[in-house]
Design an enzyme around this catalytic site. Sequence first.
Site, PDB file in Angstrom:
ATOM      1  N   SER A 141       0.944  -1.219  -0.108  1.00 47.93           N
ATOM      2  CA  SER A 141      -0.151   0.085  -0.021  1.00 47.93           C
ATOM      3  C   SER A 141       0.956   1.432  -0.005  1.00 47.93           C
ATOM      4  O   SER A 141       2.131   0.947   0.404  1.00 47.93           O
ATOM      5  CB  SER A 141      -0.876   0.050   1.227  1.00 47.93           C
ATOM      6  N   TYR A 154      -2.975  -0.743  10.388  1.00 54.82           N
ATOM      7  CA  TYR A 154      -2.685  -0.840   8.971  1.00 54.82           C
ATOM      8  C   TYR A 154      -1.391  -0.464   8.427  1.00 54.82           C
ATOM      9  O   TYR A 154      -0.768  -1.052   7.727  1.00 54.82           O
ATOM     10  CB  TYR A 154      -3.992  -0.165   8.291  1.00 54.82           C
TER      11      TYR A 154
END
Length: 259
Positions: A141, A154
Site C-alpha cells: 500500500s 494498517y
Amino acid sequence: MNERVALITGSTSGIGLGIAEKLVSENLTVILNGFIEDSELGPLRKRLGTLGHGSVGYESADVRDAEATRTMVDNVVEQYGRLDILVNNAGIQHVAPVEEFPIDKWNDIIAINLSAAFHASARAIPVMKSQGWGRIIMMGSAHALAASPFKAAYVAAKHGIAGLTKTIALELAETGTTCNAICPGYVLTPLVERQIPDTAEARGISEEAVVRDVILAAQPTRKFVTIEQVASMANYLCSDDAAQITGSTLSIDGGWTAK
Ligand code: NAD
C-alpha cells in the site's frame, strides 16, 4: 495451455478478485480465497471459468488462523501438484486514534495484513524453490511507505509487509523466485467504501469531504487507482520479463509517495 497455478488470498472481492480475473484470462489456474456466501461462490467460479482455460478453485481459510493459512497452501500443492504464484492480498482496515484503537482490531489487522503473508509464504517457498520458479506478490500500500493518522495497525502491518518482502527477496535471490510488494494508493473497493464513514467521524468532517479532502487529496492525480491497473501490474510481475524485479515496493499511487 498455461500450466501455472496461482493462489490469491482475499480474492472474493476488490483488488484480489481483479487479479484473479486477470490471471484466469491469461489461462492460469487460479485458487480463490476469502469470505463469500455459499450461494455466490458457484456463480463466481463459473463466471471466472469463462474468462480462460485454467480451472478456478477455492480455499475457505480464514487467514487470521496461522495453521489454516499454512494448510491452505499445502492443500493447493496437494490438489494441483504445484504452486507458481502466491498473491498475499487479503486485508482489512480500521480507522481510529491510537488511544481508542480496539485491541481486537489491532490483532486482526496484524494477523490478516501481515502475519498471513508470512505463514503462506513460508509454506509456498519450499515448493517454488523445488520448481526453480516462483512469484510471491505482496499487496502493500502507499501505507507501506508513508503513514496517515488514525490507521496505526494498517500502517504498521503494511510497513511490515515492505520489510518481509525485502527479506524474502534476499533469501530467494538465486532461486528463480521473486518477491515484490505492489503499493497502491486509493482504489475504490469495499475496503475503502467502508472506511469513509469512520474517517468522517474520526476527523469530524462529512463523507463528501473525506473523499475530496482526505482520499483524493492524497493523490496528486486526484483520481482513484483502478483495480484493473493493479491487476495489470501483478500480471507483469508474474511474467519472465520481471525476473530481475525483486525486493521492490512498487508504487501505483497517482504520485502520493512522490510528495
Ligand atoms: P476488499 O475488502 O474489497 O477485499 C478484501 C478481501 O480479503 C475479501 O476477499 C475478503 O473476503 C478477504 N478477507 C478479509 N478478511 C479475511 C480473512 N480473515 N481471511 C481470508 N480472507 C479475508 O479490499 P481491497 O481494497 O480489495 O483490499 C485488498 C488488499 O489491497 C488489502 O491488502 C488492502 O490493504 C490492499 N490495498 C487496498 C487499497 C484500496 O484503496 N482499496 C489500497 C492499497 C492497498
